[in-house]
Design an enzyme around this catalytic site. Sequence first.
Site, PDB file in Angstrom:
ATOM      1  CE1 TYR A 104      48.648 -27.820  63.241  1.00  0.00           C
ATOM      2  CE2 TYR A 104      48.758 -29.543  61.577  1.00  0.00           C
ATOM      3  CZ  TYR A 104      49.384 -28.604  62.368  1.00  0.00           C
ATOM      4  OH  TYR A 104      50.748 -28.449  62.291  1.00  0.00           O
ATOM      5  CE  LYS A 140      56.773 -33.725  66.187  1.00  0.00           C
ATOM      6  NZ  LYS A 140      56.675 -32.300  66.484  1.00  0.00           N
ATOM      7  CE1 TYR A 193      51.850 -29.144  65.307  1.00  0.00           C
ATOM      8  CE2 TYR A 193      52.471 -27.258  66.641  1.00  0.00           C
ATOM      9  CZ  TYR A 193      52.077 -27.791  65.435  1.00  0.00           C
ATOM     10  OH  TYR A 193      51.902 -26.965  64.343  1.00  0.00           O
ATOM     11  CG  HIS A 213      52.470 -19.486  66.590  1.00  0.00           C
ATOM     12  ND1 HIS A 213      51.572 -19.879  65.633  1.00  0.00           N
ATOM     13  CD2 HIS A 213      52.812 -18.215  66.280  1.00  0.00           C
ATOM     14  CE1 HIS A 213      51.377 -18.879  64.783  1.00  0.00           C
ATOM     15  NE2 HIS A 213      52.135 -17.866  65.143  1.00  0.00           N
ATOM     16  N   PRO A 241      53.159 -34.588  56.502  1.00  0.00           N
ATOM     17  CG  PRO A 241      52.510 -32.972  54.940  1.00  0.00           C
ATOM     18  CD  PRO A 241      52.730 -34.435  55.109  1.00  0.00           C
TER      19      PRO A 241
HETATM   20  P1  RFL Z   1      66.121 -32.204  51.525  1.00  0.00           P
HETATM   21  O1  RFL Z   1      65.577 -30.876  51.918  1.00  0.00           O
HETATM   22  O2  RFL Z   1      65.364 -33.015  50.554  1.00  0.00           O
HETATM   23  O3  RFL Z   1      67.578 -31.924  50.951  1.00  0.00           O
HETATM   24  C1  RFL Z   1      68.314 -32.913  50.273  1.00  0.00           C
HETATM   25  C2  RFL Z   1      69.285 -32.219  49.333  1.00  0.00           C
HETATM   26  O4  RFL Z   1      70.093 -33.215  48.704  1.00  0.00           O
HETATM   27  C3  RFL Z   1      70.210 -32.907  47.320  1.00  0.00           C
HETATM   28  N1  RFL Z   1      70.530 -34.140  46.587  1.00  0.00           N
HETATM   29  C4  RFL Z   1      71.746 -34.441  46.114  1.00  0.00           C
HETATM   30  N2  RFL Z   1      72.893 -33.754  46.150  1.00  0.00           N
HETATM   31  C5  RFL Z   1      73.972 -34.328  45.553  1.00  0.00           C
HETATM   32  N3  RFL Z   1      73.927 -35.553  44.921  1.00  0.00           N
HETATM   33  C6  RFL Z   1      72.794 -36.258  44.876  1.00  0.00           C
HETATM   34  N4  RFL Z   1      72.758 -37.431  44.288  1.00  0.00           N
HETATM   35  C7  RFL Z   1      71.633 -35.704  45.489  1.00  0.00           C
HETATM   36  N5  RFL Z   1      70.361 -36.126  45.628  1.00  0.00           N
HETATM   37  C8  RFL Z   1      69.710 -35.169  46.298  1.00  0.00           C
HETATM   38  C9  RFL Z   1      68.848 -32.315  46.973  1.00  0.00           C
HETATM   39  O5  RFL Z   1      68.913 -31.504  45.803  1.00  0.00           O
HETATM   40  C10 RFL Z   1      68.545 -31.494  48.223  1.00  0.00           C
HETATM   41  O6  RFL Z   1      69.011 -30.172  48.130  1.00  0.00           O
HETATM   42  O7  RFL Z   1      66.399 -33.119  52.797  1.00  0.00           O
HETATM   43  P2  RFL Z   1      66.862 -32.723  54.296  1.00  0.00           P
HETATM   44  O8  RFL Z   1      67.987 -31.734  54.268  1.00  0.00           O
HETATM   45  O9  RFL Z   1      67.011 -33.989  55.024  1.00  0.00           O
HETATM   46  O10 RFL Z   1      65.629 -31.884  54.895  1.00  0.00           O
HETATM   47  C11 RFL Z   1      64.418 -32.505  55.145  1.00  0.00           C
HETATM   48  C12 RFL Z   1      63.282 -31.525  54.902  1.00  0.00           C
HETATM   49  O11 RFL Z   1      63.472 -30.841  53.690  1.00  0.00           O
HETATM   50  C13 RFL Z   1      61.946 -32.274  54.864  1.00  0.00           C
HETATM   51  O12 RFL Z   1      61.837 -33.172  55.945  1.00  0.00           O
HETATM   52  C14 RFL Z   1      60.725 -31.387  54.912  1.00  0.00           C
HETATM   53  O13 RFL Z   1      60.753 -30.329  54.013  1.00  0.00           O
HETATM   54  C15 RFL Z   1      59.522 -32.297  54.626  1.00  0.00           C
HETATM   55  N6  RFL Z   1      58.411 -31.549  54.124  1.00  0.00           N
HETATM   56  C16 RFL Z   1      57.692 -30.850  55.024  1.00  0.00           C
HETATM   57  N7  RFL Z   1      58.005 -30.956  56.341  1.00  0.00           N
HETATM   58  C17 RFL Z   1      57.305 -30.286  57.253  1.00  0.00           C
HETATM   59  O14 RFL Z   1      57.628 -30.367  58.443  1.00  0.00           O
HETATM   60  N8  RFL Z   1      56.254 -29.479  56.839  1.00  0.00           N
HETATM   61  C18 RFL Z   1      55.918 -29.327  55.508  1.00  0.00           C
HETATM   62  O15 RFL Z   1      55.010 -28.600  55.168  1.00  0.00           O
HETATM   63  C19 RFL Z   1      56.633 -30.043  54.550  1.00  0.00           C
HETATM   64  N9  RFL Z   1      56.335 -29.952  53.220  1.00  0.00           N
HETATM   65  C20 RFL Z   1      58.110 -31.526  52.746  1.00  0.00           C
HETATM   66  C21 RFL Z   1      57.056 -30.690  52.321  1.00  0.00           C
HETATM   67  C22 RFL Z   1      58.808 -32.304  51.813  1.00  0.00           C
HETATM   68  C23 RFL Z   1      58.490 -32.280  50.452  1.00  0.00           C
HETATM   69  N10 RFL Z   1      59.192 -33.169  49.556  1.00  0.00           N
HETATM   70  C24 RFL Z   1      60.476 -33.709  49.908  1.00  0.00           C
HETATM   71  C25 RFL Z   1      58.578 -33.817  48.493  1.00  0.00           C
HETATM   72  C26 RFL Z   1      56.768 -30.612  50.965  1.00  0.00           C
HETATM   73  C27 RFL Z   1      57.465 -31.399  50.011  1.00  0.00           C
HETATM   74  C28 RFL Z   1      57.092 -31.244  48.570  1.00  0.00           C
HETATM   75  C1  PHB Z   2      53.575 -25.241  56.836  1.00  0.00           C
HETATM   76  O1  PHB Z   2      53.419 -24.086  57.259  1.00  0.00           O
HETATM   77  O2  PHB Z   2      54.019 -25.471  55.707  1.00  0.00           O
HETATM   78  C2  PHB Z   2      53.177 -26.366  57.712  1.00  0.00           C
HETATM   79  C3  PHB Z   2      52.878 -26.130  59.044  1.00  0.00           C
HETATM   80  C4  PHB Z   2      52.480 -27.184  59.860  1.00  0.00           C
HETATM   81  C5  PHB Z   2      52.395 -28.458  59.332  1.00  0.00           C
HETATM   82  C6  PHB Z   2      52.729 -28.692  58.005  1.00  0.00           C
HETATM   83  C7  PHB Z   2      53.103 -27.637  57.179  1.00  0.00           C
HETATM   84  O3  PHB Z   2      51.982 -29.475  60.116  1.00  0.00           O
END
Ligand code: RFL
Ligand code: PHB
Length: 393
Positions: A200, A296, A384, A72, A292
């Site tokens: 957005y 980032k 961004y 994009h 989110p």
């Molecule tokens: P993760 O993905 O949470 O992975 C951590 C892993 O550690 C495991 N774990 C353990 N393993 C062994 N022993 C323990 N005691 C443990 N405790 C935990 C967990 O099972 C898991 O598999 O962290 P990581 O790798 O740092 O990655 C970060 C990203 O996942 C995160 O920043 C993003 O997904 C944040 N986030 C979003 N970011 C975006 O940029 N756009 C989004 O739309 C977006 N949606 C989200 C999200 C985070 C969410 N969370 C954490 C509530 C939506 C949700 C619901």
């Molecule tokens: C998503 O596609 O899940 C998404 C994209 C952009 C954002 C947050 C979430 O800023």
Amino acid sequence: MKTQVVIIGAGPSGLLLGQLLQHAGISNIILERQSPEYVLGRIRAGILESGTVDLLRKAGVSRRMDAEGLVHDGVEFLFNGKRYPIPLKKLSGKSVMVYGQTEVTRDLMAARNEEGGTTFYQTRNVEIHDLQETAARVDFEYHGEKYSVECEYVAGCDGFHGVSRQAIPKEILREYERVYPFGWLGMLSDTPPVNDELIYAHHDRGFVLCSQRSLTRSRYYLQVPLTENVDDWTDDRFWEELRRRLPDTLANKLQTGPSLEKSIAPLRSYVAEPMQYGRLFLVGDAAHIVPPTGAKGLNLAASDVNYLWRILCKVFHEGRTDLIPRYSELALRRVWKGERFSWFMTGLLHEFHDRDGFDQRIQQADREYYLSSEAGQTTIAENYVGLPFEPVE
Ligand code: RFL
Ligand code: PHB
């Protein structure tokens, strides 16, 4: 057991770090609490910065991303019914990639399997010991048996609710936090996205994000009060509310269909400092959370991995142990810029019911300024697509 680095957590941070270390000849073991299917079932981020894309290429896991990901060159903002396209590529020289976290994780898991990396899924009671000694030790349970691994370093990639951060003594750990008075209700569906680029949008009824995973899969988000219960949101109610928050030109184009997933995520800004203590490094969500709105979360996790991987290569291959305390400083400098941008975007685009008239007018002026001035748009664009990484020397 013995290895050079124990990685706790098989989310994107842990798997990407494992892959990069493996290719650099640095042995590592990953310990994950959940099953691979559970990890892949979590629907999260969707946008990759160009630096994250480069890192996935360096890790040798970009074949499917390069074939199926959507580049994009722009993004759109919308408020008071008016659309403001931001030409990311023209203003910043860089683009972003639409390729979901689930797919990134799937590719990393497949590469690790193919290359014979050791991962223990469904571990219990992971405990970190001896961080200030000449070797660290990580104990865990696996299928009812107790195991112990001796290692030189521990990478805490275990997310916000993991155990790694708790291994830093309370008198050393500093925490910074903002909690927002709303959440995002997300819905995934096999319908074509309403627009080529992400939108957005601010609306008096609340923020909307029109995102996507592919040309046939959409991801939409609605700002909702934290008191909302996801079970009260039927698909019809979700589509109806989304239509109400979009201008007619978009609402009339919206294609609806059954949801594949729906969930509510609270919004939070959080940073833990320092990100290194003795032989432990915190990586990704274990150390910081962003709302989110700036896309980032996953990208900051990849940013930490970039710095830690480069530092560990120099530590193991060149004996540069002087770089160990530099990790926290380098990673945090970029983390705080990502925190600032995510906080800024959240403030710009959401409806804050507790804001007084003055704050609402300032928010309106900010939107008008940032979106109608080229300088303002350039600031948004360069943040961004992702700020550059500093060299590790
Ligand atoms: P993760 O993905 O949470 O992975 C951590 C892993 O550690 C495991 N774990 C353990 N393993 C062994 N022993 C323990 N005691 C443990 N405790 C935990 C967990 O099972 C898991 O598999 O962290 P990581 O790798 O740092 O990655 C970060 C990203 O996942 C995160 O920043 C993003 O997904 C944040 N986030 C979003 N970011 C975006 O940029 N756009 C989004 O739309 C977006 N949606 C989200 C999200 C985070 C969410 N969370 C954490 C509530 C939506 C949700 C619901
Ligand atoms: C998503 O596609 O899940 C998404 C994209 C952009 C954002 C947050 C979430 O800023």
